[in-house]
Design a protein around this motif. Sequence first.
Motif, PDB file in Angstrom:
ATOM      1  N   ASP A   1     -52.497 -30.038 -17.206  1.00  0.00           N
ATOM      2  CA  ASP A   1     -51.155 -30.515 -17.549  1.00  0.00           C
ATOM      3  C   ASP A   1     -51.053 -32.031 -17.442  1.00  0.00           C
ATOM      4  OD1 ASP A   1     -50.252 -28.017 -18.114  1.00  0.00           O
ATOM      5  OD2 ASP A   1     -49.184 -27.714 -16.224  1.00  0.00           O
ATOM      6  N   GLN A   2     -51.707 -32.608 -16.453  1.00  0.00           N
ATOM      7  CA  GLN A   2     -51.648 -34.058 -16.285  1.00  0.00           C
ATOM      8  C   GLN A   2     -52.304 -34.775 -17.463  1.00  0.00           C
ATOM      9  OE1 GLN A   2     -53.606 -34.080 -12.454  1.00  0.00           O
ATOM     10  NE2 GLN A   2     -51.686 -34.527 -11.380  1.00  0.00           N
TER      11      GLN A   2
ATOM     12  N   PHE B   1     -53.400 -42.231 -10.519  1.00  0.00           N
ATOM     13  CA  PHE B   1     -53.662 -40.918  -9.935  1.00  0.00           C
ATOM     14  C   PHE B   1     -54.957 -40.356 -10.504  1.00  0.00           C
ATOM     15  CE2 PHE B   1     -51.337 -40.231 -13.826  1.00  0.00           C
ATOM     16  CZ  PHE B   1     -51.917 -39.108 -14.394  1.00  0.00           C
ATOM     17  N   THR B   2     -55.516 -39.402  -9.817  1.00  0.00           N
ATOM     18  CA  THR B   2     -56.707 -38.702 -10.276  1.00  0.00           C
ATOM     19  C   THR B   2     -56.278 -37.436 -11.015  1.00  0.00           C
ATOM     20  OG1 THR B   2     -58.053 -39.531  -8.441  1.00  0.00           O
ATOM     21  CG2 THR B   2     -58.852 -37.562  -9.586  1.00  0.00           C
ATOM     22  N   ILE B   3     -56.811 -37.247 -12.207  1.00  0.00           N
ATOM     23  CA  ILE B   3     -56.463 -36.066 -12.994  1.00  0.00           C
ATOM     24  C   ILE B   3     -57.030 -34.826 -12.317  1.00  0.00           C
ATOM     25  CG2 ILE B   3     -56.747 -34.892 -15.204  1.00  0.00           C
ATOM     26  CD1 ILE B   3     -56.899 -37.612 -16.524  1.00  0.00           C
ATOM     27  N   GLU B   4     -56.147 -33.920 -11.956  1.00  0.00           N
ATOM     28  CA  GLU B   4     -56.550 -32.700 -11.270  1.00  0.00           C
ATOM     29  C   GLU B   4     -56.260 -31.450 -12.075  1.00  0.00           C
ATOM     30  OE1 GLU B   4     -54.455 -32.933  -7.606  1.00  0.00           O
ATOM     31  OE2 GLU B   4     -55.818 -34.401  -6.705  1.00  0.00           O
ATOM     32  N   THR B   5     -55.300 -31.521 -12.984  1.00  0.00           N
ATOM     33  CA  THR B   5     -54.904 -30.338 -13.747  1.00  0.00           C
ATOM     34  C   THR B   5     -54.866 -30.655 -15.241  1.00  0.00           C
ATOM     35  OG1 THR B   5     -52.525 -30.824 -13.718  1.00  0.00           O
ATOM     36  CG2 THR B   5     -53.442 -29.645 -11.816  1.00  0.00           C
TER      37      THR B   5
ATOM     38  N   TRP C   1     -46.026 -47.812 -16.869  1.00  0.00           N
ATOM     39  CA  TRP C   1     -46.001 -46.493 -16.233  1.00  0.00           C
ATOM     40  C   TRP C   1     -44.616 -45.856 -16.352  1.00  0.00           C
ATOM     41  CZ3 TRP C   1     -50.124 -43.869 -14.459  1.00  0.00           C
ATOM     42  CH2 TRP C   1     -51.314 -44.576 -14.220  1.00  0.00           C
ATOM     43  N   THR C   2     -43.585 -46.675 -16.333  1.00  0.00           N
ATOM     44  CA  THR C   2     -42.221 -46.139 -16.377  1.00  0.00           C
ATOM     45  C   THR C   2     -41.888 -45.464 -17.696  1.00  0.00           C
ATOM     46  OG1 THR C   2     -41.437 -48.347 -17.010  1.00  0.00           O
ATOM     47  CG2 THR C   2     -41.312 -47.761 -14.679  1.00  0.00           C
ATOM     48  N   GLU C   3     -42.723 -45.655 -18.711  1.00  0.00           N
ATOM     49  CA  GLU C   3     -42.465 -45.053 -20.020  1.00  0.00           C
ATOM     50  C   GLU C   3     -43.147 -43.690 -20.182  1.00  0.00           C
ATOM     51  OE1 GLU C   3     -40.307 -46.303 -22.145  1.00  0.00           O
ATOM     52  OE2 GLU C   3     -39.982 -47.912 -20.706  1.00  0.00           O
ATOM     53  N   VAL C   4     -43.827 -43.224 -19.131  1.00  0.00           N
ATOM     54  CA  VAL C   4     -44.537 -41.942 -19.195  1.00  0.00           C
ATOM     55  C   VAL C   4     -44.108 -41.099 -17.998  1.00  0.00           C
ATOM     56  CG1 VAL C   4     -46.803 -40.827 -19.251  1.00  0.00           C
ATOM     57  CG2 VAL C   4     -46.486 -43.072 -20.317  1.00  0.00           C
ATOM     58  N   PRO C   5     -43.742 -39.836 -18.208  1.00  0.00           N
ATOM     59  CA  PRO C   5     -43.239 -38.997 -17.100  1.00  0.00           C
ATOM     60  C   PRO C   5     -44.360 -38.465 -16.211  1.00  0.00           C
ATOM     61  CG  PRO C   5     -43.270 -37.715 -19.114  1.00  0.00           C
ATOM     62  CD  PRO C   5     -43.675 -39.117 -19.498  1.00  0.00           C
TER      63      PRO C   5
ATOM     64  N   LEU D   1     -60.037 -37.400 -21.926  1.00  0.00           N
ATOM     65  CA  LEU D   1     -59.793 -37.322 -20.483  1.00  0.00           C
ATOM     66  C   LEU D   1     -60.185 -35.949 -19.944  1.00  0.00           C
ATOM     67  CD1 LEU D   1     -56.312 -39.077 -20.192  1.00  0.00           C
ATOM     68  CD2 LEU D   1     -58.556 -40.012 -19.588  1.00  0.00           C
ATOM     69  N   THR D   2     -60.749 -35.958 -18.730  1.00  0.00           N
ATOM     70  CA  THR D   2     -61.138 -34.717 -18.065  1.00  0.00           C
ATOM     71  C   THR D   2     -60.769 -34.809 -16.585  1.00  0.00           C
ATOM     72  OG1 THR D   2     -63.358 -35.576 -17.624  1.00  0.00           O
ATOM     73  CG2 THR D   2     -63.066 -34.285 -19.636  1.00  0.00           C
ATOM     74  N   PRO D   3     -60.647 -33.670 -15.910  1.00  0.00           N
ATOM     75  CA  PRO D   3     -60.365 -33.683 -14.470  1.00  0.00           C
ATOM     76  C   PRO D   3     -61.418 -34.482 -13.699  1.00  0.00           C
ATOM     77  CG  PRO D   3     -60.019 -31.485 -15.361  1.00  0.00           C
ATOM     78  CD  PRO D   3     -60.653 -32.292 -16.458  1.00  0.00           C
ATOM     79  N   GLY D   4     -60.938 -35.149 -12.663  1.00  0.00           N
ATOM     80  CA  GLY D   4     -61.833 -35.954 -11.842  1.00  0.00           C
ATOM     81  C   GLY D   4     -61.757 -37.433 -12.147  1.00  0.00           C
ATOM     82  N   MET D   5     -61.254 -37.794 -13.314  1.00  0.00           N
ATOM     83  CA  MET D   5     -61.111 -39.205 -13.665  1.00  0.00           C
ATOM     84  C   MET D   5     -59.851 -39.775 -13.014  1.00  0.00           C
ATOM     85  SD  MET D   5     -62.010 -39.207 -17.744  1.00  0.00           S
ATOM     86  CE  MET D   5     -63.638 -38.750 -18.362  1.00  0.00           C
ATOM     87  N   ARG D   6     -59.979 -40.957 -12.462  1.00  0.00           N
ATOM     88  CA  ARG D   6     -58.813 -41.623 -11.871  1.00  0.00           C
ATOM     89  C   ARG D   6     -58.221 -42.584 -12.891  1.00  0.00           C
ATOM     90  NH1 ARG D   6     -55.877 -42.671  -7.613  1.00  0.00           N
ATOM     91  NH2 ARG D   6     -55.059 -44.767  -7.254  1.00  0.00           N
ATOM     92  N   VAL D   7     -56.953 -42.376 -13.223  1.00  0.00           N
ATOM     93  CA  VAL D   7     -56.260 -43.210 -14.202  1.00  0.00           C
ATOM     94  C   VAL D   7     -55.662 -44.408 -13.485  1.00  0.00           C
ATOM     95  CG1 VAL D   7     -54.441 -43.286 -15.946  1.00  0.00           C
ATOM     96  CG2 VAL D   7     -55.738 -41.177 -15.590  1.00  0.00           C
ATOM     97  N   VAL D   8     -56.051 -45.617 -13.897  1.00  0.00           N
ATOM     98  CA  VAL D   8     -55.582 -46.826 -13.218  1.00  0.00           C
ATOM     99  C   VAL D   8     -54.695 -47.709 -14.096  1.00  0.00           C
ATOM    100  CG1 VAL D   8     -57.541 -46.865 -11.639  1.00  0.00           C
ATOM    101  CG2 VAL D   8     -57.708 -48.083 -13.810  1.00  0.00           C
ATOM    102  N   LYS D   9     -54.702 -47.477 -15.403  1.00  0.00           N
ATOM    103  CA  LYS D   9     -53.877 -48.302 -16.294  1.00  0.00           C
ATOM    104  C   LYS D   9     -53.606 -47.513 -17.576  1.00  0.00           C
ATOM    105  CE  LYS D   9     -53.862 -52.796 -18.734  1.00  0.00           C
ATOM    106  NZ  LYS D   9     -52.540 -53.230 -18.221  1.00  0.00           N
TER     107      LYS D   9
END
Length: 435
Positions: free
Chosen positions: A71-72, A65-69, A55-59, A42-50
């Motif tokens: 940390d994400q 969302f689109t990876i911007e940092t 989703w509730t099992e990951v903080p 994964l790299t910044p700019g990719m939009r995570v859709v699944k």
Amino acid sequence: MWFRRKTSKKPSRRPTIHPQPGTLAPDTMSRIQRVRLPVDLLTPGMRVVKLDRPWTEVPVLFQGFTIETPDQARILRQYCEWVLVEGDDEILSSALDKVALHKQRTSRPMSETRPLSKEIPRARKAWNNTQVFVEQVTRNIELGNDLNLQDARPIIRDCVESIKANASAMFWMSRIKSRDAYTAEHCLRVAIFTVAFARFLGMPDEDLEIAGMCGLLHDLGKLKVPPEILNKPGALSREEFAIMQQHTTFGYELLRADTTLDPIIRDVTRHHHERIDGSGYPQQLQEWQISRFARLVSIVDAFDAMTSDRCYRDGIPASDAIRILYQNRGRQFDTDMVEAFIRMVGIYPPGTLVELTTGEVALIVAVHPGKKLKPRVEVLLDTEKRAVTPRTIDLANPTPGEQSEITRPLPDGSFGISLQARIHQLVTDHRVYPS
């Protein structure tokens, strides 16, 4: 703290897309493409859709969302194996070019930048410093003092640097074990193997320190278990076993007080005894509820527990522990991770004393994931069991005239050869002839 926002947007009527890892699935509504990627790419700019779990099992903050940092991306690497992302060709092409190489990551030996003989002194220093830290934490818990667990970070960082230079040096150190210091040394060994395993799996360097912290602190709660239960010879009663199981909760509570620690460290401490078939504890989680790091540490934890001597029993050979892990893959342990772990440690892990078909005696230096029975060895005794100047042989790629195989593993100390003595010799030689 991360908060999740529920969306009022109606669900899409388009069919669910399940592409194979590393393959594109066309989005008929736009030129944007979707691809299932290993989280390590994964790299910044990719939009995570699944995600590979609810989703509730990951903080994470949003469901999509689109990876911007960095940390994400790091959080997704700690909890997930793969995600479905979307983006244009410019964003996805670089990651797609790496998919084939990523699939092959556990079929190659880990890279080395220093020979074992030169890395051993640094590895021993890092090992000793970490051992001192664990002993100090143990005393502070016993005395009820406050814990400063952030002090572990620079210590683990030194271990990471040693493993990146030559993992076998730390593997050698991990084979020096004491019955009377099992809990402390177990945490230390799990930290070392967790860092090495994370690296072997292809995780980015920035993840290795957190992985090491997870391994180092995973069993902290055992220090709250009464010694008469923790060290009891023989089987525990139902009531005693219930108390023993509470060590995961004890550890979680100890770490929860330190808000500076990464949340995944608490997660691993609480869930490293969960099993993917739901038979673990303390919450009987299902496979999709167990984080990637917890599944990783659970394998390392079980391997070290099985192969270590305790005050009430001897550890079993590494080959037997590997067989047990393999038999329980897909039930207790993640199948892909177990198979990768076996490729990393080999049938004869580094530091094992073996006899060759020539009659020579050698120590395992490093394993080859694709050739488990043909590691790199250091010959210390000749065919007559006489000491010789150490020389290294790669059994997978022998030079002409040096073809040989392993006939059997030997107990440490056989024919007067011990791993601890060899480590001491290498450290002494380094002091006399510093590199």
